[in-house]
Design a protein around this motif. Structure first.
Motif, PDB file in Angstrom:
ATOM      1  N   GLN A 253       1.180   4.645  -2.747  1.00  0.00           N
ATOM      2  CA  GLN A 253       0.554   5.882  -2.274  1.00  0.00           C
ATOM      3  C   GLN A 253       0.775   7.059  -3.211  1.00  0.00           C
TER       4      GLN A 253
ATOM      5  N   ASN B 234      -2.179   6.924  -5.488  1.00  0.00           N
ATOM      6  CA  ASN B 234      -3.464   7.167  -4.830  1.00  0.00           C
ATOM      7  C   ASN B 234      -3.195   7.453  -3.360  1.00  0.00           C
ATOM      8  N   GLY B 235      -3.467   8.692  -2.939  1.00  0.00           N
ATOM      9  CA  GLY B 235      -3.165   9.102  -1.575  1.00  0.00           C
ATOM     10  C   GLY B 235      -3.851   8.277  -0.512  1.00  0.00           C
ATOM     11  N   SER B 236      -4.996   7.689  -0.837  1.00  0.00           N
ATOM     12  CA  SER B 236      -5.732   6.897   0.154  1.00  0.00           C
ATOM     13  C   SER B 236      -4.997   5.605   0.518  1.00  0.00           C
ATOM     14  N   PHE B 237      -4.037   5.200  -0.315  1.00  0.00           N
ATOM     15  CA  PHE B 237      -3.283   3.986  -0.008  1.00  0.00           C
ATOM     16  C   PHE B 237      -2.423   4.170   1.241  1.00  0.00           C
TER      17      PHE B 237
ATOM     18  N   ASN C  91      -3.522   5.565   3.929  1.00  0.00           N
ATOM     19  CA  ASN C  91      -4.464   5.178   4.986  1.00  0.00           C
ATOM     20  C   ASN C  91      -4.500   3.661   5.141  1.00  0.00           C
ATOM     21  N   TYR C  92      -4.591   2.968   4.003  1.00  0.00           N
ATOM     22  CA  TYR C  92      -4.649   1.506   4.036  1.00  0.00           C
ATOM     23  C   TYR C  92      -3.353   0.926   4.603  1.00  0.00           C
TER      24      TYR C  92
ATOM     25  N   PHE D 169       0.829  -1.212   0.000  1.00  0.00           N
ATOM     26  CA  PHE D 169       0.000   0.000   0.000  1.00  0.00           C
ATOM     27  C   PHE D 169       0.865   1.264   0.000  1.00  0.00           C
TER      28      PHE D 169
ATOM     29  N   TRP E  70      -5.145  14.235  10.818  1.00  0.00           N
ATOM     30  CA  TRP E  70      -4.467  12.974  11.109  1.00  0.00           C
ATOM     31  C   TRP E  70      -4.223  12.762  12.596  1.00  0.00           C
TER      32      TRP E  70
END
Length: 230
Positions: free
Chosen positions: A75, A78-81, A83-84, A71, A140
């Motif tokens: 990132q 995709n910036g949400s990676f 988070n994952y 993940f 965050w």
């Protein structure tokens, strides 16, 4: 799989990963990075056959760690990676904590003379780092606070293994846990506070050594008092 062979393979992957970080070779880094954990997964399985709950929990933690590595590599697309990846490593630490708890349960009456001092130092470090980062965390804050608490607790539980397992396993796992804490601390400072020179090299090298030492300590682990399943 013999320890010397694992050490050779891991050293090779370690060197390739560091070279890719220093040279900025993104493709090489993305190809080699998963092999850090894959090598350790194979070693742990072949050395222990996952016979005990401790081995199974460390193995599961490594799987989440592998997911976290993947993940974080993605990132940039995709910036949400990120988070994952954070969630995956959080689960990794939780499974490590669950494994270390088994050692505590094997001999709960034993009290280490330096546990309170060590645990206090780790808690102070965690709090200091969080308050240092807090002005830059924004949305965050809660996620980073929870992550900091969990990884600090993981290091505390590694410290708590003293006197409950053989000293070699204790030292290896504790140093590994502290290096994991160092790696994530540098990553957090570099991402949320200020750039650190050669941060990538420091993060990945401490992370690789951390996982190697934790697995090595798991492979050679022996309980001092066997009151619970291994």
């Amino acid at each position: 799989m013999k320890t010397k062979l694992v050490a050779f393979i891991f050293t090779l992957v370690f060197i390739i990963q560091l070279y890719s970080e220093v040279s900025g070779h993104t493709l090489l880094s993305q190809v080699s990075k998963p092999f850090i954990i894959i090598t350790l997964l194979v070693w742990l399985y072949l050395a222990t056959h996952l016979k005990g709950r401790f081995h199974k929990r460390i193995f599961t933690g490594l799987i989440f760690s592998l997911a976290g590595d993947i993940f974080l590599m993605l990132q940039s697309e995709n910036g949400s990676f990120f988070n994952y990846g954070l969630i995956a490593f959080l689960l990794c630490h939780i499974f490590y904590i669950r494994a270390f708890t088994l050692d505590h349960k094997s001999n709960p009456e034993f009290r280490s003379p330096f546990f309170l001092w060590g645990a206090s130092a780790l808690i102070i470090f965690c709090m200091g780092l969080f308050f240092y980062l807090q002005p830059n965390l924004g949305a965050w804050q809660f996620a980073i606070l929870m992550y900091a608490i969990i990884i600090t607790f993981m290091a505390i539980m590694a410290l708590n293994r003293y006197g409950k397992v053989n000293i070699s396993s204790f030292k290896l796992v504790l140093v590994g846990a502290l290096l994991f804490l160092l790696s994530d601390s540098v990553l957090a400072i570099n991402k949320f506070s200020r750039p650190i020179p050669q941060a990538g090299v420091l993060i990945i090298s401490s992370y690789m050594l951390a996982q190697y030492l934790i697995v090595y300590g798991t492979v050679i682990r022996e309980l001092v008092v066997k009151q619970t399943e291994i």
